[in-house]
Structures are given as C-alpha cells and as structure tokens.
Design an enzyme around this catalytic site. Structure first.
Site, PDB file in Angstrom:
ATOM      1  N   TYR A  50      36.606 -12.111  10.986  1.00 15.13           N
ATOM      2  CA  TYR A  50      35.448 -12.196  11.885  1.00 15.13           C
ATOM      3  C   TYR A  50      34.580 -13.422  11.597  1.00 15.13           C
ATOM      4  O   TYR A  50      33.404 -13.445  11.989  1.00 15.13           O
ATOM      5  CB  TYR A  50      34.623 -10.918  11.779  1.00 15.13           C
ATOM      6  N   PHE A  58      24.683  -9.329  12.873  1.00 19.89           N
ATOM      7  CA  PHE A  58      25.453  -8.111  12.546  1.00 19.89           C
ATOM      8  C   PHE A  58      26.654  -8.383  11.642  1.00 19.89           C
ATOM      9  O   PHE A  58      27.387  -7.459  11.284  1.00 19.89           O
ATOM     10  CB  PHE A  58      25.905  -7.419  13.840  1.00 19.89           C
ATOM     11  N   ARG A  86      41.435  -5.729  27.731  1.00 22.81           N
ATOM     12  CA  ARG A  86      39.965  -5.665  27.675  1.00 22.81           C
ATOM     13  C   ARG A  86      39.419  -4.706  28.731  1.00 22.81           C
ATOM     14  O   ARG A  86      38.401  -4.048  28.519  1.00 22.81           O
ATOM     15  CB  ARG A  86      39.371  -7.068  27.773  1.00 22.81           C
ATOM     16  N   THR A  92      32.007  -3.892  24.953  1.00 27.27           N
ATOM     17  CA  THR A  92      31.787  -3.828  23.495  1.00 27.27           C
ATOM     18  C   THR A  92      30.842  -2.684  23.137  1.00 27.27           C
ATOM     19  O   THR A  92      31.079  -1.940  22.182  1.00 27.27           O
ATOM     20  CB  THR A  92      31.173  -5.168  23.000  1.00 27.27           C
ATOM     21  N   ARG A 103      36.820   2.818  24.703  1.00 24.71           N
ATOM     22  CA  ARG A 103      35.522   2.864  23.995  1.00 24.71           C
ATOM     23  C   ARG A 103      34.611   3.949  24.571  1.00 24.71           C
ATOM     24  O   ARG A 103      33.866   4.592  23.840  1.00 24.71           O
ATOM     25  CB  ARG A 103      34.859   1.490  24.051  1.00 24.71           C
ATOM     26  N   HIS A 116      39.416  -3.108  18.635  1.00 31.52           N
ATOM     27  CA  HIS A 116      39.205  -4.538  18.883  1.00 31.52           C
ATOM     28  C   HIS A 116      40.253  -4.995  19.887  1.00 31.52           C
ATOM     29  O   HIS A 116      41.374  -4.495  19.883  1.00 31.52           O
ATOM     30  CB  HIS A 116      39.377  -5.324  17.577  1.00 31.52           C
ATOM     31  N   GLU A 127      44.895 -14.170  15.804  1.00 33.91           N
ATOM     32  CA  GLU A 127      44.637 -12.872  15.177  1.00 33.91           C
ATOM     33  C   GLU A 127      45.943 -12.157  14.828  1.00 33.91           C
ATOM     34  O   GLU A 127      46.071 -11.558  13.756  1.00 33.91           O
ATOM     35  CB  GLU A 127      43.774 -12.026  16.104  1.00 33.91           C
TER      36      GLU A 127
END
Ligand code: CMP
Length: 138
Positions: A50, A58, A86, A92, A103, A116, A127
């Site tokens: 990250y 955060f 997504r 998010t 989510r 994620h 990633e």
C-alpha cells in the site's frame, strides 16, 4: 489490454467466515481464478503493497489492519476484469456500496472493507506479481 485483475479477501472477511460466500460471488460473476493463496502479510509487506497511500492519514492503521490476520490473494480472469470486478465489489466505503455488491454484503467499515480490487490494468499486473511468481500466474 489485459483481462486480469488482482484481489485480496481482507482480514475481517476471512475472520468472519466470508471466504466461501465471496468466492461464490466471484465465480457467479464469471471470473476464473488463475492463482490463489491463503497467506498472512507481515507489516513490512502490507506497507510495501500500500506504499502508494503512504502520505494518507489512514496509512498506518491500514498497514496494521492488513497485517492483523490471514488474507486470501488471487488473480482473476474475465473480459474487462478490472472494471467488472470493481462493479462487483462496490464502493470503497461500504455504506455507499450498491446493494448486492460484495462490500455491501460483507464489509464492516471503510477500512475493513472485505476485499481489495485493482484500480487499473497496470496495477493489477504490479499487485499480482507481488504475490505470485511468473510460473504461478502463467
Ligand atoms: P483498498 O481498495 O484496498 O485500497 C486502499 C485501502 O485503504 C481501502 O481499500 C481501505 O481498506 C483503506 N482505507 C481506510 N480508510 C480509507 C479512506 N478514508 N479512504 C480510502 N481508503 C481507506
């Protein structure tokens, strides 16, 4: 243009027994699992993953949270993978995630947001290669 994206099922979702239901949603949405790993990120590795958020307020808590328990990392394949995934996971912030999204169904908070999903083809490649060798994601 790649047809792959990268995902992690995050510590809260793993701890709450949501691996199975989340994988079922992923399969039902037409993604093929190319590679998958159950692992535990040490803080250094979570921080590296990250690093793009290093300056965000955060960041420290995010690293602590992401190294707080096991995760599932996976590479997924489907046409238009990044964008479609997504959509499947939702916003998010789970309070803003559309009904029926992963989510919306499984996330606890903006930090502990269950999964994620890569935000671009380029980041999906970066990633995925952080977690999987060339051979594993062939
Ligand atoms: P993710 O999509 O993995 O990318 C960055 C992560 O930072 C995000 O999901 C959340 O887990 C976490 N996070 C914590 N607070 C925030 C915030 N205010 N805005 C965006 N992401 C946040």
């Amino acid at each position: 243009m790649t047809n792959r994206t990268f995902t992690m099922i995050k510590p809260d979702a793993v701890a709450n027994g949501h691996i199975g239901p989340i994988l079922a949603k992923i399969n039902e949405a037409g993604f093929r699992i190319v590679a998958m790993k159950y692992t535990h990120l040490e803080p250094e590795k979570a921080g590296f993953f990250y690093a793009v958020h290093k300056e965000r307020p955060f960041y420290k808590d995010l690293v602590k949270y992401m190294s707080s328990g096991p995760i599932v990392a996976a590479i997924l394949e489907k046409e238009n993978a990044v964008e479609d995934f997504r959509k499947l996971i939702g916003a998010t912030d789970p309070s803003k995630a559309a009904p029926g999204t992963i989510r919306n169904l499984f996330a606890k908070s903006i930090e502990a947001n269950a999964v994620h999903g890569s935000d671009s083809d380029e980041n999906a490649e970066i990633e995925g290669s952080f977690f999987f060798s060339q051979m594993e994601r062939f």
